[in-house]
Scaffold this motif. Structure first.
Motif, PDB file in Angstrom:
ATOM      1  N   ILE A  60      38.137  24.900  34.320  1.00  0.00           N
ATOM      2  CA  ILE A  60      39.263  25.826  34.305  1.00  0.00           C
ATOM      3  C   ILE A  60      40.105  25.656  35.566  1.00  0.00           C
ATOM      4  N   THR A  61      39.434  25.495  36.702  1.00  0.00           N
ATOM      5  CA  THR A  61      40.137  25.277  37.965  1.00  0.00           C
ATOM      6  C   THR A  61      40.983  24.005  37.908  1.00  0.00           C
ATOM      7  N   ALA A  62      40.398  22.945  37.356  1.00  0.00           N
ATOM      8  CA  ALA A  62      41.132  21.681  37.223  1.00  0.00           C
ATOM      9  C   ALA A  62      42.335  21.839  36.294  1.00  0.00           C
ATOM     10  N   ALA A  63      42.163  22.628  35.225  1.00  0.00           N
ATOM     11  CA  ALA A  63      43.267  22.852  34.286  1.00  0.00           C
ATOM     12  C   ALA A  63      44.409  23.623  34.955  1.00  0.00           C
ATOM     13  N   ILE A  64      44.069  24.610  35.781  1.00  0.00           N
ATOM     14  CA  ILE A  64      45.094  25.369  36.496  1.00  0.00           C
ATOM     15  C   ILE A  64      45.840  24.470  37.473  1.00  0.00           C
ATOM     16  N   GLU A  65      45.117  23.573  38.141  1.00  0.00           N
ATOM     17  CA  GLU A  65      45.760  22.622  39.051  1.00  0.00           C
ATOM     18  C   GLU A  65      46.732  21.718  38.290  1.00  0.00           C
ATOM     19  N   GLU A 103      32.761  32.669  33.862  1.00  0.00           N
ATOM     20  CA  GLU A 103      33.283  31.388  34.352  1.00  0.00           C
ATOM     21  C   GLU A 103      34.790  31.476  34.592  1.00  0.00           C
ATOM     22  N   LEU A 104      35.502  32.105  33.664  1.00  0.00           N
ATOM     23  CA  LEU A 104      36.948  32.265  33.808  1.00  0.00           C
ATOM     24  C   LEU A 104      37.282  33.117  35.026  1.00  0.00           C
ATOM     25  N   LEU A 105      36.598  34.239  35.177  1.00  0.00           N
ATOM     26  CA  LEU A 105      36.871  35.124  36.309  1.00  0.00           C
ATOM     27  C   LEU A 105      36.522  34.463  37.633  1.00  0.00           C
ATOM     28  N   SER A 106      35.503  33.633  37.635  1.00  0.00           N
ATOM     29  CA  SER A 106      35.145  32.903  38.849  1.00  0.00           C
ATOM     30  C   SER A 106      36.261  31.945  39.261  1.00  0.00           C
ATOM     31  N   ALA A 107      36.864  31.292  38.276  1.00  0.00           N
ATOM     32  CA  ALA A 107      37.979  30.385  38.565  1.00  0.00           C
ATOM     33  C   ALA A 107      39.197  31.160  39.063  1.00  0.00           C
ATOM     34  N   LEU A 108      39.486  32.294  38.431  1.00  0.00           N
ATOM     35  CA  LEU A 108      40.636  33.103  38.841  1.00  0.00           C
ATOM     36  C   LEU A 108      40.433  33.706  40.223  1.00  0.00           C
ATOM     37  N   ASP A 109      39.193  33.974  40.577  1.00  0.00           N
ATOM     38  CA  ASP A 109      38.868  34.559  41.874  1.00  0.00           C
ATOM     39  C   ASP A 109      39.276  33.638  43.022  1.00  0.00           C
ATOM     40  N   GLN A 110      39.347  32.336  42.767  1.00  0.00           N
ATOM     41  CA  GLN A 110      39.664  31.362  43.808  1.00  0.00           C
ATOM     42  C   GLN A 110      41.165  31.226  44.066  1.00  0.00           C
ATOM     43  N   LEU A 111      41.981  31.774  43.181  1.00  0.00           N
ATOM     44  CA  LEU A 111      43.424  31.590  43.297  1.00  0.00           C
ATOM     45  C   LEU A 111      44.005  32.434  44.419  1.00  0.00           C
ATOM     46  N   GLN A 112      44.965  31.875  45.112  1.00  0.00           N
ATOM     47  CA  GLN A 112      45.637  32.593  46.190  1.00  0.00           C
ATOM     48  C   GLN A 112      47.116  32.764  45.855  1.00  0.00           C
ATOM     49  N   ASN A 113      47.677  33.862  46.326  1.00  0.00           N
ATOM     50  CA  ASN A 113      49.109  34.144  46.131  1.00  0.00           C
ATOM     51  C   ASN A 113      49.513  34.088  44.663  1.00  0.00           C
ATOM     52  N   THR A 114      48.626  34.591  43.793  1.00  0.00           N
ATOM     53  CA  THR A 114      48.886  34.550  42.355  1.00  0.00           C
ATOM     54  C   THR A 114      48.640  35.927  41.740  1.00  0.00           C
ATOM     55  N   LEU A 135      33.447  42.233  27.441  1.00  0.00           N
ATOM     56  CA  LEU A 135      34.529  41.510  28.120  1.00  0.00           C
ATOM     57  C   LEU A 135      35.519  42.486  28.744  1.00  0.00           C
ATOM     58  N   ILE A 136      35.779  43.569  28.053  1.00  0.00           N
ATOM     59  CA  ILE A 136      36.692  44.583  28.596  1.00  0.00           C
ATOM     60  C   ILE A 136      36.148  45.138  29.907  1.00  0.00           C
ATOM     61  N   LYS A 137      34.860  45.435  29.945  1.00  0.00           N
ATOM     62  CA  LYS A 137      34.238  45.965  31.164  1.00  0.00           C
ATOM     63  C   LYS A 137      34.312  44.955  32.303  1.00  0.00           C
ATOM     64  N   MET A 138      34.128  43.677  31.990  1.00  0.00           N
ATOM     65  CA  MET A 138      34.188  42.642  33.019  1.00  0.00           C
ATOM     66  C   MET A 138      35.598  42.533  33.599  1.00  0.00           C
ATOM     67  N   VAL A 139      36.610  42.632  32.744  1.00  0.00           N
ATOM     68  CA  VAL A 139      37.993  42.588  33.228  1.00  0.00           C
ATOM     69  C   VAL A 139      38.278  43.803  34.099  1.00  0.00           C
ATOM     70  N   GLU A 140      37.838  44.970  33.656  1.00  0.00           N
ATOM     71  CA  GLU A 140      38.069  46.190  34.422  1.00  0.00           C
ATOM     72  C   GLU A 140      37.420  46.112  35.813  1.00  0.00           C
ATOM     73  N   GLN A 141      36.211  45.555  35.877  1.00  0.00           N
ATOM     74  CA  GLN A 141      35.526  45.406  37.168  1.00  0.00           C
ATOM     75  C   GLN A 141      36.261  44.420  38.067  1.00  0.00           C
ATOM     76  N   PHE A 142      36.742  43.333  37.484  1.00  0.00           N
ATOM     77  CA  PHE A 142      37.476  42.320  38.251  1.00  0.00           C
ATOM     78  C   PHE A 142      38.766  42.911  38.817  1.00  0.00           C
ATOM     79  N   VAL A 143      39.487  43.649  37.986  1.00  0.00           N
ATOM     80  CA  VAL A 143      40.745  44.261  38.421  1.00  0.00           C
ATOM     81  C   VAL A 143      40.503  45.275  39.536  1.00  0.00           C
ATOM     82  N   ALA A 144      39.405  46.014  39.435  1.00  0.00           N
ATOM     83  CA  ALA A 144      39.090  47.013  40.459  1.00  0.00           C
ATOM     84  C   ALA A 144      38.819  46.378  41.814  1.00  0.00           C
ATOM     85  N   GLN A 145      38.414  45.111  41.797  1.00  0.00           N
ATOM     86  CA  GLN A 145      38.040  44.420  43.035  1.00  0.00           C
ATOM     87  C   GLN A 145      39.132  43.490  43.557  1.00  0.00           C
TER      88      GLN A 145
END
Length: 394
Positions: free
Chosen positions: A336-341, A230-241, A257-267
């Motif tokens: 999470i998206t609302a909190a970032i806004e 859920e967190l990575l999905s919210a971060l995926d929507q961010l632009q210029n960040t 969780l470490i593997k999920m972060v590594e996959q996200f960073v790779a993409q």
């Protein structure tokens, strides 16, 4: 009764974050001619997977007297329980060999529980830092209170926490309100400027920057990966960040969780992950970020001192004192998206200028060292239960 000369004070540390909080206390003990510093490194410090962070301790000029290997290759509940058993064996040997007059521990992790259990049966007094706090979403909560009951001197970060330690039956003259230890690092370290931080991280910061740390919520079943998704999905929507990740702790289900972060960073070219930033780079990062995101205690205890916002996700830190700079949200993408806004909203950003940190303004480390130096240890291991009802009647 007079205090003995050159008391041997043994500090036990198992994680990068905990060492960061210990650091000024360790330096104060080392610099005091009436005290002898001993250090036992354990847990994540000794793991290549988590960055061999014992090397940071040595780089800071400290000598590690013993290393207690206790982590297994498993982060299942069985693996963690076995690690605790290995730790108990290792600490029994280390404490017997070092024979300290007092051990100093911090917080609530399973490594520290093993260390204090060994000290209890060895009749070695324990000073516990940051007791009385609550983290209702993690089994650390029960470990912390158990460590309190096996400890003899207590150094707490807020009056609410002092009252909770008293509620656990500890004697009032052994409980000291000193404030949050992490604030001392903020006040004493010369933080990196933006260009030096970029060079150290080997990245270019953007117009928007967030620091992310998300640990498992150990009292919930099969939700660590779901919450991270859920967190990575919210971060995926961010632009210029630019997104700076620090890796999770060696808790139950931490490796997924470490593997999920590594996959996200790779993409994502705007995402970067670090096994261990170290205290200087971590605090420097906070100073140059727009805010922090995740469920680390640092977001509540240290980040408010920078007048920065914290997005606190889920229940891991539920129960801790919070500044007005903390935005709490459920672990789902929309929240999470609302909190970032909200974090980036002009109104919230303006309010940050008046934020006060409930953990104080610094000076905790000096108070801890001074108390340890002057407290009479004779008879310290014997405790009686301080009954609040009885004290009210008296």
């Amino acid at each position: 009764m007079s205090k003995p000369a050159c008391r041997k004070i043994c500090v036990i540390t198992g994680t990068r974050a905990e060492y960061g909080l210990h650091r000024m206390v360790m330096q104060g003990i080392k610099d005091d001619p009436d005290l002898t510093l001993q250090i036992i490194a354990t847990g994540m410090h000794l793991s290549p997977e988590f960055g061999l962070t014992y090397q940071e301790i040595e780089h800071d000029g400290f000598q590690i007297d013993r290393k207690v290997e206790m982590l297994t290759s498993s982060d299942t509940s069985v693996g963690i329980a076995k690690s605790m058993g290995l730790g108990l064996i290792g600490f029994a040997d280390a404490l017997s060999e070092l024979s300290p007059d007092l051990i100093v521990v911090l917080g609530d992790r399973f490594e520290i529980f093993s260390a204090v259990s060994a000290a209890l049966v060895a009749r070695i007094p324990v000073a516990h830092l940051h007791g009385g706090e609550l983290t209702e979403g993690a089994f650390d909560d029960a470990l912390r209170h158990s460590i309190t009951k096996m400890s003899h001197l207590h150094f707490v970060a807020a009056e609410e926490y002092r009252q909770r330690v008293l509620q656990l039956g500890e004697q009032p003259d052994r409980v000291f309100l000193v404030g949050g230890l992490g604030i001392d690092n903020i006040n004493n370290l010369k933080l990196l400027d933006r260009s030096a931080l970029e060079a150290s991280l080997n990245i270019k910061l953007g117009s928007k920057n967030l620091l992310i740390t998300f640990h498992p919520v150990t009292l919930e079943t099969a939700t660590a990966s779901e919450q991270m998704a859920e967190l990575l999905s919210a971060l995926d929507q961010l632009q210029n960040t630019q997104l700076i990740f620090t890796m999770p702790n060696a808790d139950t289900d931490g490796r997924v969780l470490i593997k999920m972060v590594e996959q996200f960073v790779a993409q994502h070219t705007n995402a970067h992950a670090y096994t261990s930033l170290g205290q200087l780079r971590y605090l420097s990062c906070i100073s140059h970020m727009d805010g922090v995101v995740g469920n680390s205690s640092s977001g509540l205890a240290e980040v408010p001192s920078f007048k920065k916002g914290t997005i606190n996700i889920g229940d891991r830190q539920r129960g801790r004192l919070q500044a007005a700079s903390v935005i709490n949200c459920d672990p789902n993408c929309a929240k999470i998206t609302a909190a970032i806004e909200k974090l980036y909203s002009p109104v919230f950003q303006q309010e940050l200028s008046t934020v006060e940190n409930p953990y104080g303004e610094g000076g905790a480390s000096e108070k801890v060292v001074e108390t340890i130096k002057n407290y009479v240890f004779d008879g310290l291991v014997k405790k009686y239960f301080h009954d609040l009802r009885q004290s009210k009647r008296d």
